[in-house]
Design a protein around this motif. Sequence first.
Motif, PDB file in Angstrom:
ATOM      1  N   LYS A   1     -42.488  55.301 143.752  1.00 42.90           N
ATOM      2  CA  LYS A   1     -42.810  53.966 144.261  1.00 42.90           C
ATOM      3  C   LYS A   1     -44.296  53.678 144.130  1.00 42.90           C
ATOM      4  CE  LYS A   1     -39.037  53.584 147.618  1.00 42.90           C
ATOM      5  NZ  LYS A   1     -38.685  53.496 149.058  1.00 42.90           N
TER       6      LYS A   1
ATOM      7  N   ARG B   1     -39.348  60.245 145.320  1.00 41.29           N
ATOM      8  CA  ARG B   1     -39.130  58.792 145.388  1.00 41.29           C
ATOM      9  C   ARG B   1     -40.402  58.080 145.833  1.00 41.29           C
ATOM     10  NH1 ARG B   1     -34.229  60.147 147.828  1.00 41.29           N
ATOM     11  NH2 ARG B   1     -35.063  59.609 149.887  1.00 41.29           N
TER      12      ARG B   1
ATOM     13  N   GLU C   1     -38.762  51.567 139.657  1.00 38.54           N
ATOM     14  CA  GLU C   1     -38.562  52.753 140.491  1.00 38.54           C
ATOM     15  C   GLU C   1     -37.209  53.416 140.233  1.00 38.54           C
ATOM     16  OE1 GLU C   1     -39.240  51.465 144.521  1.00 38.54           O
ATOM     17  OE2 GLU C   1     -40.903  50.203 143.861  1.00 38.54           O
TER      18      GLU C   1
ATOM     19  N   SER D   1     -38.181  58.638 139.151  1.00 41.64           N
ATOM     20  CA  SER D   1     -39.240  59.094 140.049  1.00 41.64           C
ATOM     21  C   SER D   1     -40.124  60.153 139.416  1.00 41.64           C
ATOM     22  CB  SER D   1     -38.624  59.657 141.341  1.00 41.64           C
ATOM     23  OG  SER D   1     -37.745  60.728 141.045  1.00 41.64           O
TER      24      SER D   1
ATOM     25  N   ASP E   1     -36.535  65.262 147.065  1.00 40.27           N
ATOM     26  CA  ASP E   1     -36.147  63.973 146.484  1.00 40.27           C
ATOM     27  C   ASP E   1     -36.910  62.830 147.138  1.00 40.27           C
ATOM     28  OD1 ASP E   1     -34.416  65.136 144.733  1.00 40.27           O
ATOM     29  OD2 ASP E   1     -32.605  64.711 145.896  1.00 40.27           O
TER      30      ASP E   1
END
Length: 230
Positions: A16, A12, A53, A56, A8
């Motif tokens: 970003k 992420r 964001e 993802s 995860d």
Amino acid sequence: MAGRPTTDALQRAQGKRLALHLRRLRALRGWSRAQLADLAGISPRTLERIEAESTSNPGLFTVAALADAFDVSVDELVAEARGTAGAGIVSAGYEGRSIEEFVEQLLVRNVRTVADVRLTPLSRKPGFSKTKLTDALTEAGIGYRHLRALGNPKENRPPFWEGRAAEGRAVFRSLLDQDPAPQALDELFDLAAKETVAVLCFEQDEDRCHRKVICDMARADHGLPVASLG
């Protein structure tokens, strides 16, 4: 495993990077979000979620549509998200960060290798001694090098603690002319010309750390871009 970024966290970080890259490309072209969504044939809400964001892992067709709108290949767009693009130096202090937060920020900055410029790569802070740090970085696909020759000797640390950082930097700069420091600098700058390298020490504020000398040399003498981990 504790101290290692999860899937995860990796996703992420990729999300970003993709969001930042899309916003940069859109700004360069002077497009609004609505204009880009229209050109890509996707909904403004989908684009908003990607740039904010909130997602993802956008679908392949969405990424392909965005790449087509910008007239770049999918590989180019995805390379930015995966951290396979760019070169230069990131000035990285781990003060005030957990190992998980630190690694995630490295991923966001596209760091491929960490160059540890601590004289002794040990820390009371969990996860930042050499073995644990190397494990966490390896799990995230980031390399590690300990450049002991670029460490600040103990006798030159008080100036940085006592508000005399300029004095400490001057002393450290003179030490970089002595073997084996020049060879270590060449190794660092050669690598940073090919990929993004984080120069690691403890202090979050570069001005309180000897690594500022190294980063200033990268900028002034080698024309390398230098960013802060933040």
